[in-house]
Write a protein that holds these residues in place. Structure first.
Motif, PDB file in Angstrom:
ATOM      1  N   GLN A  99     -42.492  -0.373 -27.982  1.00  0.00           N
ATOM      2  CA  GLN A  99     -43.599  -1.232 -28.396  1.00  0.00           C
ATOM      3  C   GLN A  99     -43.073  -2.556 -28.907  1.00  0.00           C
ATOM      4  O   GLN A  99     -42.320  -2.610 -29.888  1.00  0.00           O
ATOM      5  CB  GLN A  99     -44.449  -0.550 -29.478  1.00  0.00           C
ATOM      6  CG  GLN A  99     -45.725  -1.323 -29.796  1.00  0.00           C
ATOM      7  CD  GLN A  99     -46.625  -0.617 -30.802  1.00  0.00           C
ATOM      8  OE1 GLN A  99     -46.158   0.152 -31.635  1.00  0.00           O
ATOM      9  NE2 GLN A  99     -47.931  -0.873 -30.724  1.00  0.00           N
ATOM     10  N   ALA A 128     -49.351  -3.009 -26.946  1.00  0.00           N
ATOM     11  CA  ALA A 128     -49.551  -1.560 -26.907  1.00  0.00           C
ATOM     12  C   ALA A 128     -48.230  -0.853 -26.605  1.00  0.00           C
ATOM     13  O   ALA A 128     -47.332  -1.444 -25.997  1.00  0.00           O
ATOM     14  CB  ALA A 128     -50.571  -1.222 -25.821  1.00  0.00           C
ATOM     15  N   LEU A 179     -56.074   1.562 -31.222  1.00  0.00           N
ATOM     16  CA  LEU A 179     -55.592   1.834 -29.874  1.00  0.00           C
ATOM     17  C   LEU A 179     -56.292   3.050 -29.291  1.00  0.00           C
ATOM     18  O   LEU A 179     -56.452   4.078 -29.949  1.00  0.00           O
ATOM     19  CB  LEU A 179     -54.081   2.119 -29.906  1.00  0.00           C
ATOM     20  CG  LEU A 179     -53.172   0.948 -30.257  1.00  0.00           C
ATOM     21  CD1 LEU A 179     -51.805   1.454 -30.686  1.00  0.00           C
ATOM     22  CD2 LEU A 179     -53.021   0.008 -29.078  1.00  0.00           C
ATOM     23  N   PHE A 234     -51.835   3.755 -22.850  1.00  0.00           N
ATOM     24  CA  PHE A 234     -52.511   3.066 -23.942  1.00  0.00           C
ATOM     25  C   PHE A 234     -53.227   1.811 -23.462  1.00  0.00           C
ATOM     26  O   PHE A 234     -52.739   1.098 -22.590  1.00  0.00           O
ATOM     27  CB  PHE A 234     -51.502   2.663 -25.018  1.00  0.00           C
ATOM     28  CG  PHE A 234     -51.099   3.806 -25.897  1.00  0.00           C
ATOM     29  CD1 PHE A 234     -50.117   4.686 -25.506  1.00  0.00           C
ATOM     30  CD2 PHE A 234     -51.727   4.005 -27.123  1.00  0.00           C
ATOM     31  CE1 PHE A 234     -49.752   5.763 -26.303  1.00  0.00           C
ATOM     32  CE2 PHE A 234     -51.371   5.075 -27.930  1.00  0.00           C
ATOM     33  CZ  PHE A 234     -50.382   5.954 -27.521  1.00  0.00           C
ATOM     34  N   GLN A 245     -54.723  -2.037 -24.628  1.00  0.00           N
ATOM     35  CA  GLN A 245     -54.093  -3.117 -25.380  1.00  0.00           C
ATOM     36  C   GLN A 245     -54.572  -3.195 -26.829  1.00  0.00           C
ATOM     37  O   GLN A 245     -54.030  -3.945 -27.628  1.00  0.00           O
ATOM     38  CB  GLN A 245     -54.343  -4.459 -24.684  1.00  0.00           C
ATOM     39  CG  GLN A 245     -53.554  -4.607 -23.392  1.00  0.00           C
ATOM     40  CD  GLN A 245     -52.050  -4.468 -23.615  1.00  0.00           C
ATOM     41  OE1 GLN A 245     -51.461  -5.151 -24.455  1.00  0.00           O
ATOM     42  NE2 GLN A 245     -51.404  -3.560 -22.878  1.00  0.00           N
ATOM     43  N   GLY A 246     -55.596  -2.425 -27.144  1.00  0.00           N
ATOM     44  CA  GLY A 246     -56.032  -2.359 -28.530  1.00  0.00           C
ATOM     45  C   GLY A 246     -57.106  -3.357 -28.902  1.00  0.00           C
ATOM     46  O   GLY A 246     -57.305  -4.367 -28.208  1.00  0.00           O
TER      47      GLY A 246
END
Lengths: 112, 116
Positions: free
Chosen positions: A37, A42, B90, B107, B109-110
């Motif tokens: 990260q 992300a 997230l 995931f 990108q939040g």
């Protein structure tokens, strides 16, 4: 519950090899993952181990010993862009279902 | 398509507001997750949905309310948040299963949430 430990910070030199360790305690183990990260981004997947042994993927390798509750991530030919946080994550089955829990993360700094 | 899409990317809300975070994936994954991440800390699991049913709630305060309308969508409804709830939220998805199935989590990108 799950308990996952990693060193907080590491520093290494460009072109070198670095090993990031992870120890864990969990019930219902069904996989260990390494993620990278970069700040503000992300997590991105690096590797996955569910059986004992070494998994190699280009410059990255990951090792698992389930009996010891131990894994490591090996990064070879380090580049400046490898400066990032490296997260060990364990997937375990609890009464409710499977969950993926992250360790404390290791901040790697690659220097010239 | 190996993407998890989250909207909005940024959100500023007052403590009396109600807002929702959205997450979408089209990889056929049947496990979806919400994580909260504070600066310089690892992601902290909040909720897990498995086959559209809530399977894990990590003792999250009720001001956070998850919802899974279908197998591709995951929402997080926010109400009466506190400034300490400001964080990166997230969303992730993975295959369900165990053993030798690769259950790598992808995931989004939040959503960067700020509570004022």
């Amino acid at each position: 519950g799950q308990n996952i430990d990693q060193p907080t910070e590491m520093t290494a030199t460009e072109g070198a090899i670095v090993q990031i360790n992870c120890t864990y305690q969990t019930s219902g183990f069904n996989g260990l993952f390494w993620y990278q990260q970069h700040a503000g981004e992300a997590p991105t997947f690096l590797s996955y181990n569910v059986l004992d042994g070494l998994e190699e993927k280009g410059r990255f390798s990951s090792f698992l010993s389930r009996s010891k509750g131990y894994s490591y991530l090996l990064l070879k030919e380090l580049q400046m862009k490898d400066s990032a946080s490296y997260l060990c994550a364990v997937r375990g089955f609890t009464g409710g279902g499977n969950k993926l829990t992250f360790g404390t993360g290791t901040q790697l700094k690659v220097e010239l | 398509d190996t993407e998890v899409t989250q909207t909005p990317k940024h959100l500023v809300m007052g403590m009396t507001n109600k807002k929702s975070l959205k997450c979408e994936q089209h990889m056929g994954h049947r496990a979806m997750y919400w994580y909260k991440q504070k600066a310089k800390k690892p992601p902290e699991l909040m909720f897990v949905y498995s086959y559209e049913k809530l399977s894990i709630n990590e003792s999250v305060p009720s001001r956070f309310s998850p919802e899974c309308p279908n197998s591709s969508l995951l929402n997080l409804h926010l109400h009466a948040l506190q400034p300490e709830d400001s964080a990166l939220y997230l969303c992730a998805s993975s295959q369900e299963g165990s053993g030798l199935v690769n259950t790598e989590a992808f995931f989004g990108q939040g959503t960067r949430l700020t509570v004022v």
